[in-house]
Write a protein that holds these residues in place. Structure first.
Motif, PDB file in Angstrom:
ATOM      1  N   ASN A 193      -2.868   8.215   5.938  1.00  0.00           N
ATOM      2  CA  ASN A 193      -2.070   9.408   5.400  1.00  0.00           C
ATOM      3  C   ASN A 193      -2.560  10.511   6.380  1.00  0.00           C
ATOM      4  OD1 ASN A 193      -2.946   8.997   3.075  1.00  0.00           O
ATOM      5  ND2 ASN A 193      -3.602  10.411   2.104  1.00  0.00           N
ATOM      6  N   THR A 194      -1.574  11.497   6.586  1.00  0.00           N
ATOM      7  CA  THR A 194      -1.016  12.279   8.504  1.00  0.00           C
ATOM      8  C   THR A 194       0.340  12.799   8.053  1.00  0.00           C
ATOM      9  OG1 THR A 194      -0.878  11.696  10.415  1.00  0.00           O
ATOM     10  CG2 THR A 194       0.844  10.722   9.481  1.00  0.00           C
ATOM     11  N   PRO A 195      -0.325  14.171   8.918  1.00  0.00           N
ATOM     12  CA  PRO A 195       1.148  15.118   8.150  1.00  0.00           C
ATOM     13  C   PRO A 195       2.115  14.578   9.387  1.00  0.00           C
ATOM     14  CG  PRO A 195      -1.034  15.849   8.730  1.00  0.00           C
ATOM     15  CD  PRO A 195      -1.291  14.824   9.138  1.00  0.00           C
ATOM     16  N   LEU A 196       3.399  14.924   9.292  1.00  0.00           N
ATOM     17  CA  LEU A 196       4.410  14.454   9.035  1.00  0.00           C
ATOM     18  C   LEU A 196       5.261  15.114  10.556  1.00  0.00           C
ATOM     19  CD1 LEU A 196       6.582  12.163   5.887  1.00  0.00           C
ATOM     20  CD2 LEU A 196       5.279  11.310   7.741  1.00  0.00           C
ATOM     21  N   THR A 234      10.156  19.579  13.240  1.00  0.00           N
ATOM     22  CA  THR A 234       9.969  19.180  14.051  1.00  0.00           C
ATOM     23  C   THR A 234       8.402  17.748  13.958  1.00  0.00           C
ATOM     24  OG1 THR A 234       9.633  21.756  15.293  1.00  0.00           O
ATOM     25  CG2 THR A 234       7.748  20.152  16.107  1.00  0.00           C
ATOM     26  N   PRO A 235       8.605  16.725  14.246  1.00  0.00           N
ATOM     27  CA  PRO A 235       7.686  15.713  13.555  1.00  0.00           C
ATOM     28  C   PRO A 235       6.801  15.752  14.781  1.00  0.00           C
ATOM     29  CG  PRO A 235       9.742  15.252  15.124  1.00  0.00           C
ATOM     30  CD  PRO A 235       9.881  16.290  15.485  1.00  0.00           C
ATOM     31  N   SER A 236       6.117  15.334  13.678  1.00  0.00           N
ATOM     32  CA  SER A 236       4.055  15.366  14.633  1.00  0.00           C
ATOM     33  C   SER A 236       3.755  13.908  14.433  1.00  0.00           C
ATOM     34  CB  SER A 236       3.506  15.710  13.907  1.00  0.00           C
ATOM     35  OG  SER A 236       3.282  15.348  12.271  1.00  0.00           O
ATOM     36  N   THR A 237       4.787  13.016  14.315  1.00  0.00           N
ATOM     37  CA  THR A 237       5.014  11.433  14.143  1.00  0.00           C
ATOM     38  C   THR A 237       6.076  10.757  14.534  1.00  0.00           C
ATOM     39  OG1 THR A 237       5.791  10.995  12.216  1.00  0.00           O
ATOM     40  CG2 THR A 237       3.173  11.342  12.404  1.00  0.00           C
ATOM     41  N   SER A 238       6.245   9.572  14.743  1.00  0.00           N
ATOM     42  CA  SER A 238       7.601   9.092  15.143  1.00  0.00           C
ATOM     43  C   SER A 238       9.065   8.844  13.982  1.00  0.00           C
ATOM     44  CB  SER A 238       7.127   7.547  15.664  1.00  0.00           C
ATOM     45  OG  SER A 238       6.976   6.608  14.257  1.00  0.00           O
ATOM     46  N   ALA A 265      -2.165  20.826   7.518  1.00  0.00           N
ATOM     47  CA  ALA A 265      -2.479  22.138   8.870  1.00  0.00           C
ATOM     48  C   ALA A 265      -1.390  21.710   9.638  1.00  0.00           C
ATOM     49  CB  ALA A 265      -3.797  21.782   9.532  1.00  0.00           C
ATOM     50  N   ASP A 266      -1.038  22.723  10.299  1.00  0.00           N
ATOM     51  CA  ASP A 266      -0.135  23.070  11.701  1.00  0.00           C
ATOM     52  C   ASP A 266      -0.347  22.801  12.762  1.00  0.00           C
ATOM     53  OD1 ASP A 266       1.252  23.294  13.486  1.00  0.00           O
ATOM     54  OD2 ASP A 266       1.671  25.253  13.675  1.00  0.00           O
ATOM     55  N   VAL A 267      -0.721  21.130  13.529  1.00  0.00           N
ATOM     56  CA  VAL A 267      -1.096  20.229  14.088  1.00  0.00           C
ATOM     57  C   VAL A 267      -0.913  20.936  15.622  1.00  0.00           C
ATOM     58  CG1 VAL A 267      -1.462  18.035  12.966  1.00  0.00           C
ATOM     59  CG2 VAL A 267       0.961  18.513  14.211  1.00  0.00           C
ATOM     60  N   GLY A 268       0.728  21.664  15.287  1.00  0.00           N
ATOM     61  CA  GLY A 268       1.008  22.914  16.790  1.00  0.00           C
ATOM     62  C   GLY A 268      -0.130  23.376  17.118  1.00  0.00           C
ATOM     63  N   TRP A 269      -0.953  23.776  16.298  1.00  0.00           N
ATOM     64  CA  TRP A 269      -2.130  24.858  17.140  1.00  0.00           C
ATOM     65  C   TRP A 269      -2.960  24.255  17.644  1.00  0.00           C
ATOM     66  CZ3 TRP A 269      -6.280  25.637  16.225  1.00  0.00           C
ATOM     67  CH2 TRP A 269      -7.539  24.744  14.687  1.00  0.00           C
ATOM     68  N   THR A 270      -3.382  23.298  17.390  1.00  0.00           N
ATOM     69  CA  THR A 270      -4.379  22.680  17.541  1.00  0.00           C
ATOM     70  C   THR A 270      -4.730  22.488  19.907  1.00  0.00           C
ATOM     71  OG1 THR A 270      -3.543  20.872  18.177  1.00  0.00           O
ATOM     72  CG2 THR A 270      -5.288  21.255  15.961  1.00  0.00           C
ATOM     73  N   PHE A 271      -3.671  22.546  20.422  1.00  0.00           N
ATOM     74  CA  PHE A 271      -3.262  22.769  22.087  1.00  0.00           C
ATOM     75  C   PHE A 271      -4.200  24.071  22.371  1.00  0.00           C
ATOM     76  CE2 PHE A 271       0.353  25.369  21.127  1.00  0.00           C
ATOM     77  CZ  PHE A 271       0.319  25.754  22.201  1.00  0.00           C
ATOM     78  N   ARG A 320       0.698  -1.210  -0.754  1.00  0.00           N
ATOM     79  CA  ARG A 320      -0.054   0.108   0.190  1.00  0.00           C
ATOM     80  C   ARG A 320       0.961   1.434  -0.033  1.00  0.00           C
ATOM     81  NH1 ARG A 320      -3.800   0.320   4.652  1.00  0.00           N
ATOM     82  NH2 ARG A 320      -2.095   0.172   6.051  1.00  0.00           N
ATOM     83  N   LEU A 321       0.327   2.490  -0.362  1.00  0.00           N
ATOM     84  CA  LEU A 321       0.841   2.937  -1.308  1.00  0.00           C
ATOM     85  C   LEU A 321       1.185   4.790  -0.111  1.00  0.00           C
ATOM     86  CD1 LEU A 321       3.701   3.537  -2.745  1.00  0.00           C
ATOM     87  CD2 LEU A 321       3.125   4.070  -4.747  1.00  0.00           C
ATOM     88  N   LEU A 322       0.961   5.277   0.638  1.00  0.00           N
ATOM     89  CA  LEU A 322       0.823   5.907   1.138  1.00  0.00           C
ATOM     90  C   LEU A 322       1.577   7.116   0.521  1.00  0.00           C
ATOM     91  CD1 LEU A 322       0.187   4.648   4.857  1.00  0.00           C
ATOM     92  CD2 LEU A 322      -1.621   5.381   3.052  1.00  0.00           C
ATOM     93  N   SER A 323       0.889   8.739   1.004  1.00  0.00           N
ATOM     94  CA  SER A 323       1.733  10.048   0.414  1.00  0.00           C
ATOM     95  C   SER A 323       1.544  11.129   1.633  1.00  0.00           C
ATOM     96  CB  SER A 323       0.808  10.655  -0.728  1.00  0.00           C
ATOM     97  OG  SER A 323       1.519  12.001  -1.111  1.00  0.00           O
ATOM     98  N   ILE A 324       2.501  11.332   1.816  1.00  0.00           N
ATOM     99  CA  ILE A 324       2.567  12.029   3.438  1.00  0.00           C
ATOM    100  C   ILE A 324       3.062  13.612   2.864  1.00  0.00           C
ATOM    101  CG2 ILE A 324       3.098  12.736   4.678  1.00  0.00           C
ATOM    102  CD1 ILE A 324       1.942   9.609   4.593  1.00  0.00           C
ATOM    103  N   LEU A 325       2.356  14.702   3.285  1.00  0.00           N
ATOM    104  CA  LEU A 325       2.481  15.612   2.892  1.00  0.00           C
ATOM    105  C   LEU A 325       3.442  16.006   4.285  1.00  0.00           C
ATOM    106  CD1 LEU A 325       0.075  17.699   0.779  1.00  0.00           C
ATOM    107  CD2 LEU A 325       1.786  16.522   0.013  1.00  0.00           C
ATOM    108  N   LEU A 326       4.322  17.890   4.124  1.00  0.00           N
ATOM    109  CA  LEU A 326       4.941  18.499   5.205  1.00  0.00           C
ATOM    110  C   LEU A 326       4.201  20.257   5.668  1.00  0.00           C
ATOM    111  CD1 LEU A 326       8.850  17.458   5.113  1.00  0.00           C
ATOM    112  CD2 LEU A 326       7.455  17.118   6.485  1.00  0.00           C
ATOM    113  N   VAL A 327       3.827  20.365   6.679  1.00  0.00           N
ATOM    114  CA  VAL A 327       4.372  21.164   6.521  1.00  0.00           C
ATOM    115  C   VAL A 327       5.511  22.229   6.389  1.00  0.00           C
ATOM    116  CG1 VAL A 327       3.436  23.983   8.007  1.00  0.00           C
ATOM    117  CG2 VAL A 327       2.443  21.051   8.132  1.00  0.00           C
ATOM    118  N   ALA A 328       5.792  23.577   5.677  1.00  0.00           N
ATOM    119  CA  ALA A 328       6.719  24.409   5.826  1.00  0.00           C
ATOM    120  C   ALA A 328       6.588  25.585   6.090  1.00  0.00           C
ATOM    121  CB  ALA A 328       7.158  24.611   4.452  1.00  0.00           C
ATOM    122  N   LEU A 329       7.556  26.553   6.583  1.00  0.00           N
ATOM    123  CA  LEU A 329       7.049  27.599   7.653  1.00  0.00           C
ATOM    124  C   LEU A 329       8.062  28.516   7.642  1.00  0.00           C
ATOM    125  CD1 LEU A 329       4.796  28.417   9.649  1.00  0.00           C
ATOM    126  CD2 LEU A 329       6.114  27.074  11.673  1.00  0.00           C
TER     127      LEU A 329
END
Length: 818
Positions: A164-167, A106-110, A772-778, A3-12
């Motif tokens: 699929n998940t933000p990295l 800054t990783p949001s996964t492992s 999206a930047d998962v960091g803001w959700t807190f 299974r192929l999963l395409s992942i996107l990064l946020v660039a800031l």
């Protein structure tokens, strides 16, 4: 099975303010170039750097798996892995100064992210110290292609993913690299890093009584100043280890390991501290920066500080004099954020204090924000703070002094307003019982009703009145005379709200040619200039007058005619309400100056009607298409309004209860929308907000069930006002900084990487794109966050419900929850 999963990064990308860019993926574009620029006017340095992103898309491929009949499960798959692509990040310096560009992940996964350099076909992994570059200034007159540039490469490795998940986020920090003079460092020991930036490590003569750490210093080491036990006066670029660094309290330089130790490690001799904001002039003064600094008597926060978070000066119990660059959350040039009371700086009484004999309790008001020109000091939240008994003098150098900003600050004797201050709100200094002196610059042209009520300063103003006129510079603040025919003196630029309020003797007023503002531009707590002047019959308005404020002639029932000058370009809410003129308007379209004031059908429209506003109109007044004369009756059969691009503002309740309004295209030059402008426009289903609008006003689309609200590309929207979102779907831009309270039960589709403040009562559902930047959700703890998935999530076999929180677009292109 693979299974192929395409992942996107946020660039800031970070400059003096944060700009967010998203790496190409589903859009099909391979590179995104973003330029961020800020200038330091006093020195002429301009920082402008292009950042180019190749497609930040990575694929994880699962290894082969086999079905095990004995366990009824798949086994294997351990040999899965990430694609080996290493997209580039190129930074090009078009500045007239050298800059430092640094990268971090800054990783949001492992997963693990690694930056590389490249020589030929060979990639070399970089250490943390190598993830950046000095970029030289562009030579004057050189070609764009000659600008200094550096490319780094990025790859992903490590942990597996199952969907699929933000990295994570890549941050490119661009900082101005100042030159420095070693003579300015003569008092210090220091080192320089690989980019040539200065770090203070100690002081040569620890017996000094005064130290100035130069603005060009990048970092101060923990405890660098700890042996300076005789220090009396200190100037530093920032409070902490560096500008916007990880440590944000003044005691760090003296060895404090956390903010609670900050005050205890300062030398007892230290009385005076200045924080300049550093060379980049974009520093944030963080919460508890001066916590428990009990010996300080004078604190100066320089104009280089851009943001001030709450509760900075908690338990500064000996403070006598305080200077701040603004009263609020940030500089007005950044965003017209809400004005805040002085209490904001001293924290909430909930913190408690161990110095009850040295402080007193004062409450302040967090003004409720309705729109650009409408705030209220009556509806806002009260905050109680402990203010030091010693505080006598406050200087504010910029922005606005909001409604009730200093109300009840009984110890303050003197206030100095700098040249950057432009407005003083309703009751701003009310009940400051010892306020004897206020220095006000000519830049202040808005002075609201009762700004100095119940103060010695007000008594001084009254004592110095000439013929009943009280002037503050070129502003007519109050009139206490008894003449029936009043001529405002030449040279007057503005007249304050309620200046003539409830004066039943005046019958005629003549305005001078110099007058530009009749009433304040911002603030709704006050009554208007001539409020309830019931015998006022004639007002001679001058050519050159630009602004008539909120409620300016409200309940001036004897006025049956106005001769409006062509120069008039703004009229405030209820400016003429209750006048004989407003109660007897002719039928049809009514213009005053350059303003569309009213469409008056004199009865019900009998067939579908579209109105065209004439070219050259600059504004649409409050209630222009609202049946307010019949207690907000529905304005039926008004199906369309054509608005020219010359219109820059739309007033409060402009289309309120225009229930048949189906379509409206807002003008491209619009910058301001009024409170409840489209409330109860039940037939309005789609609207696009032009990019120049910065605030979404309260109740803007109240009861517009099912409306879709979109924003133009490059939208400047930064503030969602109190209760501005009450129904519909909002496709929000990414620059939101402030979200006020009571946004209930509504869906947002957005990425909010710049979010600074969210009221706790926020309870919207937030639909977040995959990038999206998962960091803001807190920062939105009371919200439910949903992530985009074009595939149905897994189902809980016990409940039949989808696992997780996900959303998608339905067949009509509407966002819906899975």
């Amino acid at each position: 099975m693979k299974r192929l999963l395409s992942i996107l990064l946020v660039a800031l990308m970070v400059f003096s303010v944060t700009a967010t860019v998203y790496a190409a993926g589903n859009s099909g574009s391979s590179t995104i170039n973003v330029a961020g620029e800020y200038s330091v006017a006093s020195t002429g340095e301009v920082v402008s750097v292009d950042v180019g992103w190749e497609e930040m898309s990575f694929k994880y491929t699962e290894g082969e798996k086999q079905w095990d009949p004995g366990t009824h499960s798949y086994i294997g798959g351990e040999d899965g892995g990430w694609s080996d692509n290493k997209p580039g990040i190129t930074m090009t310096n078009h500045s007239n100064v050298d800059v430092v560009a640094e990268l971090s992940f800054t990783p949001s996964t492992s997963v693990t992210g690694t930056f590389y350099s490249k020589s030929g076909d060979t990639y070399t992994a970089l250490s943390a110290d190598e993830q950046g570059a000095n970029l030289s200034a562009a030579a004057e007159g050189s070609e764009q292609s000659a600008a200094d540039a550096k490319t780094f490469y990025f790859g992903i490795s490590g942990g597996a993913i199952t969907k699929n998940t933000p990295l994570g986020t890549i941050t490119v920090s661009i900082s101005f690299k100042p030159s420095f003079n070693e003579a300015d460092l003569a008092a210090f020991t220091y080192t320089t890093d690989s980019f040539g930036r200065v770090k203070i490590t100690g002081v040569k003569d620890t017996s000094v009584t005064e130290l100035v750490v130069p603005d060009f210093v990048y970092e101060i080491e923990l405890g660098a100043l700890k042996d300076c036990t005789s220090l009396v006066k200190l100037t530093v670029p920032f409070a902490g280890n560096r500008s916007n660094g990880e440590q944000t309290y003044i005691g760090y330089a003296f060895g404090a390991n956390n903010y609670t130790e900050s005050g205890t490690v300062l030398p007892a001799t230290l009385k005076d501290i200045t924080v300049t904001g550093g060379y980049a002039k974009n520093d944030t003064l963080d919460t508890f920066a001066f916590y428990d600094c009990t010996n300080l008597t004078n604190i100066v926060i320089g104009d280089g500080v851009t943001y001030i978070n709450p509760s900075v000066f908690v338990d500064c119990i000996s403070l006598e004099s305080l200077t701040v660059p603004f009263l609020g959350d940030c500089k007005k040039e950044i965003t017209d954020s809400y004005q805040l009371p002085l209490n904001y700086l001293f924290g909430y009484s909930d913190y408690g204090t161990k110095y009850t004999d040295n402080v007193h309790l004062v409450y302040g008001i967090l003004n409720e924000m309705y729109s650009d020109r409408k705030t209220s000091a009556f509806d806002g939240e009260k905050i109680y703070s402990y203010i030091p008994n010693t505080l006598k003098e406050v200087t504010v150098n910029g922005g606005a002094i909001g409604d009730k900003a200093f109300e009840g600050q009984v110890t303050i004797e003197k206030v100095i307003l700098g040249n950057g201050v432009n407005a003083i709100g309703y009751m701003a200094f009310g009940n400051c019982n010892n306020l004897n002196e206020v220095i006000i610059p000519d830049s202040v042209i808005d002075i609201s009703m009762w700004a100095f009520r119940n103060t010695p300063y007000q008594n001084t103003l009254l004592a110095n009145a000439e013929d009943g006129f009280i002037y503050i510079n070129k502003v007519l603040y109050e009139y206490h005379g008894s003449d029936t025919d009043v001529v405002i003196k030449d040279g007057t630029v503005a007249v304050s709200d309620f200046a003539f309020g409830e004066n039943t003797k005046i019958e005629k007023v003549t305005c001078p040619d110099s007058l530009r503002y009749l009433g304040c531009a911002v603030g709704q707590s006050a009554d208007g200039v001539f409020f309830k002047c019931t015998n006022l019959k004639t007002v001679v308005l001058n050519e050159g007058l630009e602004h008539i404020g909120v409620g300016a002639f409200e309940n001036c029932s004897a006025i049956d005619n106005f001769d409006f000058p062509d120069s008039l370009n703004y009229v405030g809410y209820l400016a003429f309400s209750g006048t004989s003129w407003a109660n007897n308007l002719p039928k049809g379209e009514i213009y005053i100056g350059k303003i569309f004031y009213k469409y008056n059908p004199q009865g019900e429209l009998t067939e579908p009607t579209t109105i065209t506003v004439k070219e050259g109109t600059v504004g649409i007044a409050d209630r222009a298409f609202c049946r307010f004369e019949t207690d907000y009756a529905d304005f039926v059969n008004l199906v369309g309004v054509n608005i020219p691009d010359s219109v820059t503002w739309i007033g409060d309740e402009a289309f309120y209860r225009a229930t048949d309004l189906q379509e409206i295209k807002l003008p491209k030059n619009l910058t301001e929308l009024g409170w409840r402008a489209f409330g109860f426009c039940a037939s309005l289903k789609e609207i696009t907000i032009p990019k120049g609008v910065k605030k979404l006003p309260q109740y803007i689309f109240a009861s517009c069930s099912g409306i879709s609200v979109r924003f133009e590309e490059n939208s400047q929207l930064n503030t969602i006002c109190d209760r501005s979102i009450t129904s519909g779907v909002y496709y929000m831009p990414e620059g939101i900084q402030y979200i006020f309270d009571d946004l209930v039960g509504t869906v947002l589709v957005t990425s909010m990487n710049k979010l600074r403040a969210v009221k706790l009562s926020w309870s919207v559902r937030v639909l977040v794109p995959t990038y999206a930047d998962v960091g803001w959700t807190f920062r939105a703890e009371s919200s439910v966050v949903y992530y985009y998935s074009d595939e149905k999530p897994a189902v809980n076999p016990r409940t039949g419900e989808y696992i997780g929180t996900f959303w998608h677009y339905d067949e009509n292109g509407k966002p819906v929850l899975w």
